[in-house]
Structure formats: structure tokens, C-alpha cells
Design an enzyme around this catalytic site. Sequence first.
Site, PDB file in Angstrom:
ATOM      1  N   LYS A  64      -8.341   3.334   1.888  1.00 30.24           N
ATOM      2  CA  LYS A  64      -7.498   4.516   1.715  1.00 30.24           C
ATOM      3  C   LYS A  64      -7.656   5.264   0.397  1.00 30.24           C
ATOM      4  O   LYS A  64      -7.881   6.481   0.384  1.00 30.24           O
ATOM      5  CB  LYS A  64      -6.033   4.139   1.920  1.00 30.24           C
ATOM      6  CG  LYS A  64      -5.788   3.725   3.343  1.00 30.24           C
ATOM      7  CD  LYS A  64      -4.374   3.362   3.642  1.00 30.24           C
ATOM      8  CE  LYS A  64      -4.346   2.773   5.033  1.00 30.24           C
ATOM      9  NZ  LYS A  64      -5.201   1.539   5.171  1.00 30.24           N
ATOM     10  N   SER A  96       0.824  -1.216   0.000  1.00 30.04           N
ATOM     11  CA  SER A  96       0.000   0.000   0.000  1.00 30.04           C
ATOM     12  C   SER A  96       0.857   1.265   0.000  1.00 30.04           C
ATOM     13  O   SER A  96       0.329   2.377   0.001  1.00 30.04           O
ATOM     14  CB  SER A  96      -0.925  -0.003   1.221  1.00 30.04           C
ATOM     15  OG  SER A  96      -0.189  -0.235   2.410  1.00 30.04           O
ATOM     16  N   LYS A 124     -17.720  30.061 -28.439  1.00 27.98           N
ATOM     17  CA  LYS A 124     -18.033  29.360 -27.190  1.00 27.98           C
ATOM     18  C   LYS A 124     -17.266  29.885 -25.975  1.00 27.98           C
ATOM     19  O   LYS A 124     -16.107  30.241 -26.065  1.00 27.98           O
ATOM     20  CB  LYS A 124     -17.722  27.856 -27.330  1.00 27.98           C
ATOM     21  CG  LYS A 124     -18.626  27.096 -28.281  1.00 27.98           C
ATOM     22  CD  LYS A 124     -20.093  27.077 -27.875  1.00 27.98           C
ATOM     23  CE  LYS A 124     -20.342  26.185 -26.692  1.00 27.98           C
ATOM     24  NZ  LYS A 124     -20.153  24.767 -27.024  1.00 27.98           N
ATOM     25  N   THR A 167     -40.181  26.214 -10.074  1.00 24.17           N
ATOM     26  CA  THR A 167     -40.486  24.827  -9.692  1.00 24.17           C
ATOM     27  C   THR A 167     -40.707  24.110 -11.015  1.00 24.17           C
ATOM     28  O   THR A 167     -41.207  24.729 -11.972  1.00 24.17           O
ATOM     29  CB  THR A 167     -41.755  24.714  -8.810  1.00 24.17           C
ATOM     30  OG1 THR A 167     -42.878  25.149  -9.569  1.00 24.17           O
ATOM     31  CG2 THR A 167     -41.646  25.545  -7.537  1.00 24.17           C
ATOM     32  N   HIS A 168     -40.334  22.863 -11.095  1.00 19.41           N
ATOM     33  CA  HIS A 168     -40.390  22.096 -12.361  1.00 19.41           C
ATOM     34  C   HIS A 168     -39.617  22.817 -13.468  1.00 19.41           C
ATOM     35  O   HIS A 168     -39.950  22.684 -14.640  1.00 19.41           O
ATOM     36  CB  HIS A 168     -41.830  21.879 -12.817  1.00 19.41           C
ATOM     37  CG  HIS A 168     -42.725  21.351 -11.736  1.00 19.41           C
ATOM     38  ND1 HIS A 168     -42.883  20.009 -11.496  1.00 19.41           N
ATOM     39  CD2 HIS A 168     -43.480  22.005 -10.807  1.00 19.41           C
ATOM     40  CE1 HIS A 168     -43.728  19.852 -10.474  1.00 19.41           C
ATOM     41  NE2 HIS A 168     -44.089  21.050 -10.027  1.00 19.41           N
ATOM     42  N   SER A 204     -13.791  26.840 -27.122  1.00 25.26           N
ATOM     43  CA  SER A 204     -13.870  25.629 -27.931  1.00 25.26           C
ATOM     44  C   SER A 204     -12.763  25.675 -28.968  1.00 25.26           C
ATOM     45  O   SER A 204     -12.427  26.745 -29.473  1.00 25.26           O
ATOM     46  CB  SER A 204     -15.228  25.569 -28.617  1.00 25.26           C
ATOM     47  OG  SER A 204     -15.151  24.792 -29.795  1.00 25.26           O
ATOM     48  N   ASN A 209      -2.222  -3.086  13.107  1.00 28.42           N
ATOM     49  CA  ASN A 209      -3.682  -2.914  13.046  1.00 28.42           C
ATOM     50  C   ASN A 209      -4.158  -1.703  13.841  1.00 28.42           C
ATOM     51  O   ASN A 209      -5.004  -0.948  13.380  1.00 28.42           O
ATOM     52  CB  ASN A 209      -4.381  -4.178  13.548  1.00 28.42           C
ATOM     53  CG  ASN A 209      -4.008  -5.389  12.709  1.00 28.42           C
ATOM     54  OD1 ASN A 209      -3.411  -5.242  11.644  1.00 28.42           O
ATOM     55  ND2 ASN A 209      -4.354  -6.578  13.176  1.00 28.42           N
ATOM     56  N   GLN A 269      -7.538  -2.396   4.041  1.00 28.44           N
ATOM     57  CA  GLN A 269      -6.554  -1.543   3.384  1.00 28.44           C
ATOM     58  C   GLN A 269      -7.201  -0.746   2.242  1.00 28.44           C
ATOM     59  O   GLN A 269      -6.698   0.301   1.837  1.00 28.44           O
ATOM     60  CB  GLN A 269      -5.397  -2.406   2.853  1.00 28.44           C
ATOM     61  CG  GLN A 269      -4.284  -1.615   2.197  1.00 28.44           C
ATOM     62  CD  GLN A 269      -3.058  -2.471   1.944  1.00 28.44           C
ATOM     63  OE1 GLN A 269      -2.333  -2.823   2.866  1.00 28.44           O
ATOM     64  NE2 GLN A 269      -2.837  -2.845   0.703  1.00 28.44           N
ATOM     65  N   GLU A 277     -19.262  22.126 -14.636  1.00 28.97           N
ATOM     66  CA  GLU A 277     -19.522  20.812 -15.249  1.00 28.97           C
ATOM     67  C   GLU A 277     -18.638  19.738 -14.623  1.00 28.97           C
ATOM     68  O   GLU A 277     -19.074  18.633 -14.322  1.00 28.97           O
ATOM     69  CB  GLU A 277     -19.285  20.870 -16.766  1.00 28.97           C
ATOM     70  CG  GLU A 277     -20.368  21.645 -17.506  1.00 28.97           C
ATOM     71  CD  GLU A 277     -20.037  21.863 -18.976  1.00 28.97           C
ATOM     72  OE1 GLU A 277     -19.223  21.107 -19.545  1.00 28.97           O
ATOM     73  OE2 GLU A 277     -20.602  22.810 -19.552  1.00 28.97           O
ATOM     74  N   ASN A 282     -17.326  28.147 -22.295  1.00 31.20           N
ATOM     75  CA  ASN A 282     -17.961  27.016 -21.628  1.00 31.20           C
ATOM     76  C   ASN A 282     -17.773  27.019 -20.107  1.00 31.20           C
ATOM     77  O   ASN A 282     -16.682  27.313 -19.625  1.00 31.20           O
ATOM     78  CB  ASN A 282     -17.395  25.706 -22.186  1.00 31.20           C
ATOM     79  CG  ASN A 282     -17.723  25.537 -23.661  1.00 31.20           C
ATOM     80  OD1 ASN A 282     -18.776  25.959 -24.120  1.00 31.20           O
ATOM     81  ND2 ASN A 282     -16.800  24.936 -24.390  1.00 31.20           N
ATOM     82  N   TYR A 289      -9.198  -7.108  12.235  1.00 32.41           N
ATOM     83  CA  TYR A 289      -8.560  -6.641  11.009  1.00 32.41           C
ATOM     84  C   TYR A 289      -8.600  -7.701   9.924  1.00 32.41           C
ATOM     85  O   TYR A 289      -8.313  -8.868  10.148  1.00 32.41           O
ATOM     86  CB  TYR A 289      -7.090  -6.236  11.253  1.00 32.41           C
ATOM     87  CG  TYR A 289      -6.444  -5.688   9.989  1.00 32.41           C
ATOM     88  CD1 TYR A 289      -6.639  -4.364   9.614  1.00 32.41           C
ATOM     89  CD2 TYR A 289      -5.705  -6.512   9.134  1.00 32.41           C
ATOM     90  CE1 TYR A 289      -6.101  -3.859   8.436  1.00 32.41           C
ATOM     91  CE2 TYR A 289      -5.167  -6.023   7.957  1.00 32.41           C
ATOM     92  CZ  TYR A 289      -5.367  -4.691   7.616  1.00 32.41           C
ATOM     93  OH  TYR A 289      -4.842  -4.199   6.447  1.00 32.41           O
TER      94      TYR A 289
HETATM   95  N1  ARG Z   1      -1.222  -1.476   5.139  1.00 34.50           N
HETATM   96  C1  ARG Z   1      -2.182  -2.009   6.061  1.00 34.50           C
HETATM   97  C2  ARG Z   1      -3.494  -1.264   5.894  1.00 34.50           C
HETATM   98  O1  ARG Z   1      -3.462  -0.214   5.347  1.00 34.50           O
HETATM   99  C3  ARG Z   1      -1.716  -1.826   7.456  1.00 34.50           C
HETATM  100  C4  ARG Z   1      -2.233  -2.822   8.425  1.00 34.50           C
HETATM  101  C5  ARG Z   1      -1.691  -4.148   8.083  1.00 34.50           C
HETATM  102  N2  ARG Z   1      -1.998  -5.149   9.058  1.00 34.50           N
HETATM  103  C6  ARG Z   1      -1.908  -6.444   8.786  1.00 34.50           C
HETATM  104  N3  ARG Z   1      -2.164  -7.247   9.715  1.00 34.50           N
HETATM  105  N4  ARG Z   1      -1.571  -6.878   7.589  1.00 34.50           N
HETATM  106  O2  ARG Z   1      -4.534  -1.728   6.280  1.00 34.50           O
END
Ligand code: ARG
Length: 467
Positions: free
Chosen positions: A332, A30, A290, A162-163, A284, A117, A329, A297, A292, A324
Amino acid sequence: MSENEKKSASLWGGRFEKSTDEMINEFQASINFDKRLYREDIEGSIAHAKMLAKCEIISGDDAEKIIAGLKKILAKIEAGDFEFKIELEDIHMNIEKILTDDIGEAGGRLHTARSRNDQVALDMHLHVRRQVEEVQKLIRDLQKNLLAAAKKNLGVICPGYTHLQRAQPILFSHHLMAYFFMLQRDFDRFAGVFARADIMPLGAGALAGTTFPIDRKFVADELNFGEIYLNSLDAVSDRDYIMEFLSAASILMIHLSRLSEEIIFWCSREFNFVELDDAHCTGSSMMPQKKNPDVPELVRGKTGRVIGHLTAMLTTVKSLPLAYNKDLQEDKEGLFDAIDTIKFSLAVYAQIISGMKVKSENMRRAVEEDFSNATDLADYLVKKGVPFRHAHEISGKLVHHCIERGIYLKDLSLDEFKNFSDKFDAEIYDAIKPETCVNNRNSLGGTSQKSVELQFEKADAILKEKK
Ligand code: ARG
């Protein structure tokens, strides 16, 4: 690196006969995205090291070495000369490994009474808290600009719809203030996200707590947390605050998307109610005429993406057993992208609003060349004693009569009015003027100038509040 070197470079080499397969490593690492947690990871580790020393789990000497080492790593990362390694999987192991290479044995003591964890949970709590505050600042900036535009254009009358059909005349400022208050609810929703992120998970260990005599309150105080998770399983499994962030972010984007939709048609030749600053639009490559409204948008478009991140997160957590699981993971990338997207959208929107030119004459024409005063015509009769249902019918007939003749209500003679009801007198002309229609709607929260000024007062007070 030889197989043995690779194995001992990893943090769990002891149990394994082989090092991780390269492709598997790339799949599960990660570091490419969680490196943005470096500050929180280091802050958290410093607090943890201080606590370990305070509880005499490690020596003061070791803690000092750890803290100095971590600060050095922080400076290195910020200077851009820290090499993140994919073999070290994530931000936690990248930092811990370099720390241990730098300071030796003391580095190996940092992870006492801690698991990745609870560590990653801590980092994410810290990150979400920090980001919430930044998002709230940006919401405030946009609110300020909306309020300024509403104050500047006070008196400008436009049709309310409205509408998407002209319905009743309103102050354009009233319309802008609706967005101010929507954003205020977004602001408050993010305060709720902050409260749920403001719970300290460290000390939960892998899932069940730790055998060491740790002091979680100390860590919570060091990092300014309002609360501490009382259940270790909950602490490492909880991603509610991330789901809530994404949910608040989605609702915020939906608000911006609705505003975008309106600005886009206000900019069209058909409406021609506002003009965006040249610096905020694009042209454009083919059509020379144009100009825009790309920014609204794009904001409207990016809304789908943030909603997608919310859906993904909800789906990831649904059915996950405690505690966990590596699925977590996946909390993120979507979150980080949502953070970037809402921050960028809010910032560009603050500019769009402050650069937006209001074409009051066109708005006025749209009010006059229509029948959005028909409710006021009916209300006039009601005030003369006609039951509303009957007044509604008379007004409807008058509108129909005007449409057939290609004129508007104000063009009718008093005699014509009287043909439809003997309750009409000369005051009717004033009663159906746009200003009268607007200012008579003086009920709390209505569109009258007085009511809008009251909204300004409330808005000023909100913006003065500390948080
Ligand atoms: N990179 C992991 C995450 O973002 C960290 C925690 C990993 N823990 C494990 N037991 N593999 O979730």
C-alpha cells in the site's frame, strides 16, 4: 479498557486469552495509511450486503440497516469526524466495528462469506482502477499542453542532438511531439493496468471460496467489473496489477525525468533555449542572479523514488507463497506514494510546459553557428551521383577546412566548394540552409514541417478519442 473489554473489542477475541500487545499492534496496524481506502471499502461492503440479501444469506432488513449504516459512516469520514482507531488495525475493521456499534446485530452479519483477504483485494482493485483514470486524465492535460506548445512554435528550428553534440537541425515542435507520443504509450500502458485491475476478487473468501450460495456476478455487475477471478487462490494472492501500476508509473516518471533533464539544460546560460515562467521557478537565498528550474529537478529526483516503490513491490511479492501473507500489506504505502507523486508531477508539468517561453533566436544561432548541416552537404553530393561513403568523406574534409579557418559551411565560396568536388554548384547554398535541411527530411516520421503537421493531426485525433 479492561483486558476483557479489549479482548472482546477485537474481532477475533474468541480464540485469544490476551489482547494484542500495544507495540505489536502499532507495528502491524495499517490504518494510518489504508484509511485512504475508505470509499472503496464502503462501496465494496454495500455491494456485498446487497448480494447477501439477494441470495437470501441475510435478510433484506439487515441489508438495509447495513447499507444505511455504511452510508452514515461514509458521510462521517468525509466530514472529518470519524475517529480511526489503531487498536482496530485497518480500515476494514475500523468500519465494521463502528457499524456494529451503530446498528447492532445486523452489522455482525456483514462479514458473512467474506474474509479481509478478498475484501482488501477488492478495495485495492477498486482503488487502482479509479486512480488509473485520474492519472490518465492528467496525462491528457500534459499532452494537450505539449501539443499546444508544438503548434504555437511551429517553424522554430533548433539543433537536434546525439551524444549531446549538435547533430542535425530539427523543428523544436518535432522534439516536443516526441514527448507527446511517449506519453501516449504511458496512457496506453495505464489502460493495460486498468484491464488487469478490472477483475473482481470478492467471493474468494480467505483463500478457498465459501460455503454460502453467493452470487459473484452480481457483485461484479454492481461494481462494474469486466471480469471475475476464476481461482480463489489467485484472487487473494494477485498483486500483478499493483506491480504493473508501479511499472507504468516508473516508465512515466522516466519520461518526465528525461524531459526535465532537457529543460534544465535548455534553461542554462550555456543553452539559453527556453525560459520558465517566474511563477514556476525559485531564486537563491544567496546568489541574487539565480532563477532555478526546481520543478523539473524535483520531478527528476522523485523518479528515483517511484522506481524504488516498484523495486520494493517486486521484491515483496517475489518468493511469497500463495495465498494471503501479511507481507502483502506492504503493497500500500509505496503504491499510494507513487500515485501522489505521479499525479502531482503530471499536474505541475502541464503548467511548466504552458508557461515555457521558447527563445527561437538562440536556437537559430545554435543551428547556424555549427555544422549540423553537414549531413545535408553529403546528401547533396549523393543526389549528384557521388556514393554516400565518398560524399561523407568530402563533407568531413570541408568541415575540417572550415574549422581551421574559423568559418561555417555557408561562408565558403563556390570555388572553395569546387576545390573539394566538381559536383558542387550554386544550389549548394540553398541545400544547406536550416529550413531546407529540415523540410527535406520529409520521410514518414521525419522532422519536416509537413511531417510534423501530420503528427499534429494524429495527436488531435488521439485527444478527441473518448478514452
Ligand atoms: N490490512 C490487511 C492488508 O492490508 C488486510 C488483510 C488482512 N488479512 C489478514 N488475514 N490479516 O493486507
